[in-house]
Design an enzyme around this catalytic site. Sequence first.
Site, PDB file in Angstrom:
ATOM      1  N   ASP A  43      69.749 -58.150  -2.082  1.00 39.89           N
ATOM      2  CA  ASP A  43      68.690 -58.824  -2.846  1.00 39.89           C
ATOM      3  C   ASP A  43      67.372 -58.077  -2.615  1.00 39.89           C
ATOM      4  O   ASP A  43      67.059 -57.680  -1.493  1.00 39.89           O
ATOM      5  CB  ASP A  43      68.561 -60.287  -2.403  1.00 39.89           C
ATOM      6  CG  ASP A  43      67.772 -61.111  -3.395  1.00 39.89           C
ATOM      7  OD1 ASP A  43      68.358 -61.978  -4.052  1.00 39.89           O
ATOM      8  OD2 ASP A  43      66.540 -60.878  -3.528  1.00 39.89           O
ATOM      9  N   ILE A  44      66.610 -57.916  -3.697  1.00 38.45           N
ATOM     10  CA  ILE A  44      65.362 -57.144  -3.622  1.00 38.45           C
ATOM     11  C   ILE A  44      64.287 -57.885  -2.822  1.00 38.45           C
ATOM     12  O   ILE A  44      63.370 -57.254  -2.294  1.00 38.45           O
ATOM     13  CB  ILE A  44      64.882 -56.787  -5.059  1.00 38.45           C
ATOM     14  CG1 ILE A  44      64.049 -55.520  -5.073  1.00 38.45           C
ATOM     15  CG2 ILE A  44      64.127 -57.946  -5.706  1.00 38.45           C
ATOM     16  CD1 ILE A  44      63.848 -54.937  -6.457  1.00 38.45           C
ATOM     17  N   ASN A 103      72.669 -70.787  -7.446  1.00 36.07           N
ATOM     18  CA  ASN A 103      71.669 -71.540  -8.201  1.00 36.07           C
ATOM     19  C   ASN A 103      72.115 -71.589  -9.656  1.00 36.07           C
ATOM     20  O   ASN A 103      72.492 -70.558 -10.226  1.00 36.07           O
ATOM     21  CB  ASN A 103      70.301 -70.864  -8.085  1.00 36.07           C
ATOM     22  CG  ASN A 103      69.782 -70.865  -6.655  1.00 36.07           C
ATOM     23  OD1 ASN A 103      70.036 -71.807  -5.896  1.00 36.07           O
ATOM     24  ND2 ASN A 103      69.063 -69.825  -6.274  1.00 36.07           N
ATOM     25  N   VAL A 112      67.694 -65.600 -12.569  1.00 38.84           N
ATOM     26  CA  VAL A 112      68.401 -64.542 -13.305  1.00 38.84           C
ATOM     27  C   VAL A 112      69.665 -65.160 -13.904  1.00 38.84           C
ATOM     28  O   VAL A 112      70.517 -65.691 -13.171  1.00 38.84           O
ATOM     29  CB  VAL A 112      68.756 -63.360 -12.377  1.00 38.84           C
ATOM     30  CG1 VAL A 112      69.567 -62.315 -13.144  1.00 38.84           C
ATOM     31  CG2 VAL A 112      67.495 -62.722 -11.799  1.00 38.84           C
ATOM     32  N   HIS A 116      75.576 -65.227 -10.108  1.00 38.70           N
ATOM     33  CA  HIS A 116      75.534 -64.483  -8.840  1.00 38.70           C
ATOM     34  C   HIS A 116      75.675 -65.433  -7.673  1.00 38.70           C
ATOM     35  O   HIS A 116      75.206 -66.560  -7.700  1.00 38.70           O
ATOM     36  CB  HIS A 116      74.250 -63.653  -8.719  1.00 38.70           C
ATOM     37  CG  HIS A 116      72.987 -64.425  -8.951  1.00 38.70           C
ATOM     38  ND1 HIS A 116      72.559 -64.766 -10.204  1.00 38.70           N
ATOM     39  CD2 HIS A 116      72.072 -64.931  -8.086  1.00 38.70           C
ATOM     40  CE1 HIS A 116      71.422 -65.445 -10.109  1.00 38.70           C
ATOM     41  NE2 HIS A 116      71.113 -65.575  -8.825  1.00 38.70           N
ATOM     42  N   HIS A 118      74.665 -65.828  -3.861  1.00 42.56           N
ATOM     43  CA  HIS A 118      73.814 -65.349  -2.760  1.00 42.56           C
ATOM     44  C   HIS A 118      74.618 -65.465  -1.464  1.00 42.56           C
ATOM     45  O   HIS A 118      75.193 -66.525  -1.184  1.00 42.56           O
ATOM     46  CB  HIS A 118      72.584 -66.239  -2.587  1.00 42.56           C
ATOM     47  CG  HIS A 118      71.581 -66.184  -3.681  1.00 42.56           C
ATOM     48  ND1 HIS A 118      70.434 -65.421  -3.616  1.00 42.56           N
ATOM     49  CD2 HIS A 118      71.526 -66.822  -4.882  1.00 42.56           C
ATOM     50  CE1 HIS A 118      69.712 -65.592  -4.712  1.00 42.56           C
ATOM     51  NE2 HIS A 118      70.345 -66.440  -5.505  1.00 42.56           N
TER      52      HIS A 118
HETATM   53  P1  5GP Z   1      68.277 -66.839  -8.564  1.00 45.70           P
HETATM   54  O1  5GP Z   1      66.961 -67.547  -8.311  1.00 45.70           O
HETATM   55  O2  5GP Z   1      68.489 -66.566 -10.027  1.00 45.70           O
HETATM   56  O3  5GP Z   1      69.447 -67.531  -7.917  1.00 45.70           O
HETATM   57  O4  5GP Z   1      68.179 -65.481  -7.777  1.00 45.70           O
HETATM   58  C1  5GP Z   1      67.927 -64.248  -8.355  1.00 45.70           C
HETATM   59  C2  5GP Z   1      67.796 -63.275  -7.207  1.00 45.70           C
HETATM   60  O5  5GP Z   1      67.819 -61.981  -7.737  1.00 45.70           O
HETATM   61  C3  5GP Z   1      66.488 -63.423  -6.411  1.00 45.70           C
HETATM   62  O6  5GP Z   1      66.791 -63.682  -5.047  1.00 45.70           O
HETATM   63  C4  5GP Z   1      65.790 -62.076  -6.620  1.00 45.70           C
HETATM   64  O7  5GP Z   1      65.119 -61.617  -5.464  1.00 45.70           O
HETATM   65  C5  5GP Z   1      66.938 -61.157  -7.009  1.00 45.70           C
HETATM   66  N1  5GP Z   1      66.551 -60.088  -7.905  1.00 45.70           N
HETATM   67  C6  5GP Z   1      65.824 -60.204  -9.052  1.00 45.70           C
HETATM   68  N2  5GP Z   1      65.670 -58.999  -9.638  1.00 45.70           N
HETATM   69  C7  5GP Z   1      66.315 -58.107  -8.848  1.00 45.70           C
HETATM   70  C8  5GP Z   1      66.512 -56.680  -8.936  1.00 45.70           C
HETATM   71  O8  5GP Z   1      66.054 -56.001  -9.861  1.00 45.70           O
HETATM   72  N3  5GP Z   1      67.237 -56.101  -7.957  1.00 45.70           N
HETATM   73  C9  5GP Z   1      67.761 -56.822  -6.910  1.00 45.70           C
HETATM   74  N4  5GP Z   1      68.454 -56.148  -5.989  1.00 45.70           N
HETATM   75  N5  5GP Z   1      67.597 -58.156  -6.796  1.00 45.70           N
HETATM   76  C10 5GP Z   1      66.878 -58.795  -7.756  1.00 45.70           C
END
Ligand code: 5GP
Length: 129
Positions: A43-44, A103, A112, A116, A118
């Site tokens: 995760d970034i 999520n 996103v 996915h 986590h």
């Molecule tokens: P969500 O809130 O949708 O469950 O989590 C999306 C996750 O994707 C977040 O933890 C965010 O830091 C990660 N993320 C968003 N954009 C990127 C990216 O371009 N590269 C990587 N490696 N992680 C990302």
Amino acid sequence: MPANPWIPHPMASDPNCIFCKIAAGTIPSRKVYEDEEILGFHDIAPWAPVHFLLIPKEHIPSLADVLPRHEALLGRMMALAPRLALEQGCEPYPEGGFRLVVNTGAHGGQEVHHLHLHVMGGPRPWAKG
Ligand code: 5GP
Ligand code: ZN
């Protein structure tokens, strides 16, 4: 008529989806795992000392969009998590362990819209969770 499960299904992809671009390699990521169907990458913006994501390469917008034909894929993603968590530095269960989070939707905090998982672990405290 129900879809014939023996006919290969074209892998869905969304040209505007950031995780489809990561799956295709057009946006770089720090990979932890890859096979034909699944990609794992850090995760970034990690919340925990170990924080990586497991995604299907197919564009499935969320857990709410999962179909019966995805059951084996989801099972494989979940079954991969313990092995990869250890490889990425999580300590063994039960003293160590990890957390899995999916999520889903606005109320679930999904940002996103490509399914996915986590995988988070490492010693606490964590930034979130
Ligand atoms: P969500 O809130 O949708 O469950 O989590 C999306 C996750 O994707 C977040 O933890 C965010 O830091 C990660 N993320 C968003 N954009 C990127 C990216 O371009 N590269 C990587 N490696 N992680 C990302
Ligand atoms: Zn996607």
